[in-house]
Design a protein around this motif. Structure first.
Motif, PDB file in Angstrom:
ATOM      1  N   PRO A 166      47.070  58.774  31.687  1.00 17.39           N
ATOM      2  CA  PRO A 166      46.442  57.652  30.977  1.00 17.39           C
ATOM      3  C   PRO A 166      45.668  56.763  31.943  1.00 17.39           C
ATOM      4  O   PRO A 166      45.994  56.688  33.132  1.00 17.39           O
ATOM      5  N   PHE A 167      44.633  56.093  31.419  1.00 15.43           N
ATOM      6  CA  PHE A 167      43.801  55.224  32.242  1.00 15.43           C
ATOM      7  C   PHE A 167      43.835  53.805  31.686  1.00 15.43           C
ATOM      8  O   PHE A 167      44.288  53.557  30.571  1.00 15.43           O
ATOM      9  N   ILE A 168      43.300  52.892  32.475  1.00 12.97           N
ATOM     10  CA  ILE A 168      43.406  51.465  32.175  1.00 12.97           C
ATOM     11  C   ILE A 168      42.173  50.968  31.429  1.00 12.97           C
ATOM     12  O   ILE A 168      41.128  51.635  31.401  1.00 12.97           O
ATOM     13  N   THR A 169      42.301  49.781  30.792  1.00  9.23           N
ATOM     14  CA  THR A 169      41.185  49.115  30.118  1.00  9.23           C
ATOM     15  C   THR A 169      40.849  47.827  30.860  1.00  9.23           C
ATOM     16  O   THR A 169      41.675  47.307  31.621  1.00  9.23           O
ATOM     17  N   PRO A 170      39.641  47.276  30.649  1.00 10.64           N
ATOM     18  CA  PRO A 170      39.304  46.001  31.313  1.00 10.64           C
ATOM     19  C   PRO A 170      40.264  44.878  30.941  1.00 10.64           C
ATOM     20  O   PRO A 170      40.579  44.020  31.775  1.00 10.64           O
ATOM     21  N   GLN A 171      40.719  44.870  29.687  1.00  8.64           N
ATOM     22  CA  GLN A 171      41.665  43.827  29.273  1.00  8.64           C
ATOM     23  C   GLN A 171      42.961  43.925  30.060  1.00  8.64           C
ATOM     24  O   GLN A 171      43.561  42.896  30.426  1.00  8.64           O
ATOM     25  N   ASP A 172      43.402  45.153  30.331  1.00  5.10           N
ATOM     26  CA  ASP A 172      44.619  45.344  31.127  1.00  5.10           C
ATOM     27  C   ASP A 172      44.432  44.806  32.543  1.00  5.10           C
ATOM     28  O   ASP A 172      45.315  44.133  33.089  1.00  5.10           O
ATOM     29  N   ILE A 173      43.283  45.130  33.147  1.00  6.03           N
ATOM     30  CA  ILE A 173      43.025  44.677  34.516  1.00  6.03           C
ATOM     31  C   ILE A 173      43.010  43.156  34.579  1.00  6.03           C
ATOM     32  O   ILE A 173      43.653  42.537  35.436  1.00  6.03           O
ATOM     33  N   GLY A 174      42.263  42.531  33.659  1.00  5.54           N
ATOM     34  CA  GLY A 174      42.185  41.079  33.644  1.00  5.54           C
ATOM     35  C   GLY A 174      43.543  40.430  33.435  1.00  5.54           C
ATOM     36  O   GLY A 174      43.889  39.447  34.095  1.00  5.54           O
ATOM     37  N   GLY A 175      44.333  40.998  32.514  1.00  4.41           N
ATOM     38  CA  GLY A 175      45.650  40.444  32.253  1.00  4.41           C
ATOM     39  C   GLY A 175      46.572  40.555  33.454  1.00  4.41           C
ATOM     40  O   GLY A 175      47.314  39.608  33.775  1.00  4.41           O
ATOM     41  N   LEU A 176      46.537  41.689  34.144  1.00  2.00           N
ATOM     42  CA  LEU A 176      47.383  41.879  35.318  1.00  2.00           C
ATOM     43  C   LEU A 176      46.994  40.945  36.458  1.00  2.00           C
ATOM     44  O   LEU A 176      47.859  40.378  37.147  1.00  2.00           O
ATOM     45  N   LEU A 177      45.688  40.777  36.681  1.00  2.54           N
ATOM     46  CA  LEU A 177      45.232  39.887  37.743  1.00  2.54           C
ATOM     47  C   LEU A 177      45.579  38.435  37.433  1.00  2.54           C
ATOM     48  O   LEU A 177      46.017  37.680  38.315  1.00  2.54           O
ATOM     49  N   ASN A 178      45.386  38.039  36.182  1.00  4.71           N
ATOM     50  CA  ASN A 178      45.748  36.668  35.786  1.00  4.71           C
ATOM     51  C   ASN A 178      47.241  36.424  35.940  1.00  4.71           C
ATOM     52  O   ASN A 178      47.664  35.370  36.425  1.00  4.71           O
ATOM     53  N   ARG A 179      48.020  37.390  35.514  1.00  2.78           N
ATOM     54  CA  ARG A 179      49.477  37.263  35.597  1.00  2.78           C
ATOM     55  C   ARG A 179      49.933  37.108  37.045  1.00  2.78           C
ATOM     56  O   ARG A 179      50.887  36.360  37.334  1.00  2.78           O
ATOM     57  N   ALA A 180      49.266  37.802  37.971  1.00  2.00           N
ATOM     58  CA  ALA A 180      49.639  37.720  39.382  1.00  2.00           C
ATOM     59  C   ALA A 180      49.196  36.410  40.021  1.00  2.00           C
ATOM     60  O   ALA A 180      49.700  36.053  41.093  1.00  2.00           O
ATOM     61  N   GLY A 181      48.245  35.706  39.384  1.00  2.00           N
ATOM     62  CA  GLY A 181      47.786  34.426  39.920  1.00  2.00           C
ATOM     63  C   GLY A 181      46.390  34.426  40.483  1.00  2.00           C
ATOM     64  O   GLY A 181      45.946  33.425  41.046  1.00  2.00           O
ATOM     65  N   PHE A 182      45.659  35.536  40.325  1.00  2.00           N
ATOM     66  CA  PHE A 182      44.287  35.585  40.824  1.00  2.00           C
ATOM     67  C   PHE A 182      43.373  34.763  39.920  1.00  2.00           C
ATOM     68  O   PHE A 182      43.623  34.599  38.727  1.00  2.00           O
ATOM     69  N   THR A 183      42.288  34.270  40.514  1.00  2.00           N
ATOM     70  CA  THR A 183      41.332  33.455  39.777  1.00  2.00           C
ATOM     71  C   THR A 183      39.917  33.961  40.042  1.00  2.00           C
ATOM     72  O   THR A 183      39.710  34.859  40.865  1.00  2.00           O
ATOM     73  N   LEU A 184      38.939  33.375  39.353  1.00  2.00           N
ATOM     74  CA  LEU A 184      37.524  33.746  39.504  1.00  2.00           C
ATOM     75  C   LEU A 184      37.350  35.268  39.371  1.00  2.00           C
ATOM     76  O   LEU A 184      36.723  35.924  40.200  1.00  2.00           O
ATOM     77  N   LEU A 185      37.887  35.814  38.300  1.00  2.00           N
ATOM     78  CA  LEU A 185      37.885  37.265  38.117  1.00  2.00           C
ATOM     79  C   LEU A 185      36.503  37.794  37.742  1.00  2.00           C
ATOM     80  O   LEU A 185      35.770  37.167  36.978  1.00  2.00           O
ATOM     81  N   THR A 186      36.186  38.957  38.269  1.00  2.00           N
ATOM     82  CA  THR A 186      34.959  39.672  37.918  1.00  2.00           C
ATOM     83  C   THR A 186      35.312  41.131  37.678  1.00  2.00           C
ATOM     84  O   THR A 186      35.951  41.766  38.524  1.00  2.00           O
ATOM     85  N   ILE A 187      34.906  41.657  36.529  1.00  2.00           N
ATOM     86  CA  ILE A 187      35.174  43.065  36.194  1.00  2.00           C
ATOM     87  C   ILE A 187      33.889  43.676  35.650  1.00  2.00           C
ATOM     88  O   ILE A 187      33.265  43.115  34.749  1.00  2.00           O
ATOM     89  N   ASP A 188      33.487  44.803  36.202  1.00  2.00           N
ATOM     90  CA  ASP A 188      32.324  45.504  35.662  1.00  2.00           C
ATOM     91  C   ASP A 188      32.603  47.002  35.659  1.00  2.00           C
ATOM     92  O   ASP A 188      33.530  47.478  36.321  1.00  2.00           O
ATOM     93  N   ALA A 189      31.811  47.727  34.899  1.00  2.00           N
ATOM     94  CA  ALA A 189      32.066  49.156  34.691  1.00  2.00           C
ATOM     95  C   ALA A 189      30.852  49.980  35.103  1.00  2.00           C
ATOM     96  O   ALA A 189      29.713  49.499  35.115  1.00  2.00           O
ATOM     97  N   ASP A 190      31.132  51.219  35.425  1.00  2.00           N
ATOM     98  CA  ASP A 190      30.091  52.160  35.820  1.00  2.00           C
ATOM     99  C   ASP A 190      30.509  53.538  35.338  1.00  2.00           C
ATOM    100  O   ASP A 190      31.700  53.808  35.159  1.00  2.00           O
ATOM    101  N   GLU A 191      29.553  54.401  35.104  1.00  2.00           N
ATOM    102  CA  GLU A 191      29.860  55.776  34.702  1.00  2.00           C
ATOM    103  C   GLU A 191      29.158  56.745  35.642  1.00  2.00           C
ATOM    104  O   GLU A 191      27.971  56.596  35.928  1.00  2.00           O
ATOM    105  N   ILE A 192      29.912  57.718  36.096  1.00  2.00           N
ATOM    106  CA  ILE A 192      29.364  58.784  36.936  1.00  2.00           C
ATOM    107  C   ILE A 192      29.566  60.102  36.189  1.00  2.00           C
ATOM    108  O   ILE A 192      30.695  60.448  35.829  1.00  2.00           O
ATOM    109  N   VAL A 193      28.487  60.808  35.943  1.00  2.00           N
ATOM    110  CA  VAL A 193      28.555  62.083  35.229  1.00  2.00           C
ATOM    111  C   VAL A 193      28.266  63.209  36.214  1.00  2.00           C
ATOM    112  O   VAL A 193      27.220  63.241  36.853  1.00  2.00           O
TER     113      VAL A 193
END
Length: 304
Positions: A166-193
């Motif tokens: 299984p793989f992660i979603t952006p919401q999961d990443i943001g939630g985990l970082l917030n829960r740990a105490g990180f701030t000023l979060l930036t998340i972006d996506a890319d696709e490689i075919v």
């Protein structure tokens, strides 16, 4: 990380994906106009991140891995101080508190079972205003392979098993970082075919990358009929439909089958008083409902 895959003398043939993502991840480090005295590369594989950095950005890199073969493949640098740290498990990674300026992890965190614990250890290790940068496989990774395997097994066996982790979603990443105490979060996506001659070459390369399924309850064996059916379904839906090369070129359809790797990149900062703070509720001097009236001369802006 599989020591067996790394012990393969031809393991470099399967590094193309990690090398490409490491370049894109390093570009995000360069976008931060800052010098980092100490960097930790967590789950460093063969040290691709260290290969891309220069002494203009960093003085010291600590390459951490639970694989001795991984650390053995990291080459020394004259311009940078590279330290190799063998750890029992990346999940339990922890260095001295407030001792590191940057922690980076490239396509490794999907192997960690307890991400909340790891993220908590990372923020503890970082100095104030330190940064955590990483890349992870996203939920659309290998969707072609997953769909083909599921359809084939449903047809041949009346059900399907777990073949892809299984793989992660952006919401999961943001939630985990917030829960740990990180701030000023930036998340972006890319696709490689990446295109392969057939599904079998794709599966062979995944094994060479040490990215094959490691689920405890995942199926370790697949029936020959189901496997052949999956390859046919993959080619029929996503590939060149078995058309001759001349026909594929005439219709601008490349030969072989595509495999999509979705990559999420994230940046999180350890809090520091110097960081920008969000404005208090109600302090805005422009209302979003007035956007439609811009340029018409009747927008009211509060002057304080």
């Amino acid at each position: 990380m599989s020591d067996l895959a790394l012990s393969n003398p031809e393991s470099h043939l399967y590094d193309y994906l990690k090398e490409e993502v490491s370049i894109r991840l390093t570009d995000r480090i360069f976008d931060i106009k800052r010098h980092f005295p100490t960097i930790v590369d967590l789950g460093c594989y063969k040290g691709q991140i260290a290969d891309n950095l220069t002494d203009e950005t960093v003085d010291r890199i600590i390459c951490c891995s639970s694989s001795p073969n991984s650390l053995d493949k990291i080459e020394e640098r004259r311009d940078l101080k590279i330290e190799k740290l063998l750890i029992d498990d990346e999940e339990n990674f922890k260095l001295e508190a407030n001792s590191v300026d940057l922690v980076i992890s490239n396509l490794y965190l999907h192997w960690v079972n307890d991400l909340p614990k790891l993220f908590g250890n990372i923020i503890s290790t970082l100095k104030e205003d330190g940064v955590f940068i990483g890349s992870m496989f996203g939920g659309q990774t290998l969707f072609e392979l997953r769909c083909s395997l599921q359809m084939a097994e449903m047809e041949r066996e009346g059900g399907f098993g777990l073949h892809v982790s299984p793989f992660i979603t952006p919401q999961d990443i943001g939630g985990l970082l917030n829960r740990a105490g990180f701030t000023l979060l930036t998340i972006d996506a890319d696709e490689i075919v990446v295109r392969y001659p057939s599904m079998f070459e794709l599966m062979y390369d995944l094994k060479g990358m040490a990215e094959n399924n490691a689920l405890i309850r995942g199926r370790t064996h697949m029936n020959r009929d189901s496997l052949l059916a999956a390859a046919a379904i993959y080619n029929s839906i996503y590939g060149s439909d078995g058309s001759p090369k001349s026909e594929a070129v005439a219709t601008n359809k490349p030969d072989g089958i595509p495999a999509t790797f979705q990559i999420f990149y994230f940046i999180g900062w350890k809090p520091h008083p110097s960081q920008p703070k969000p404005l208090k509720p109600g302090s805005a001097n422009f209302s979003l409902k007035d956007l439609a009236h811009l340029g018409k001369g009747n927008v009211n802006i509060k002057n304080e």
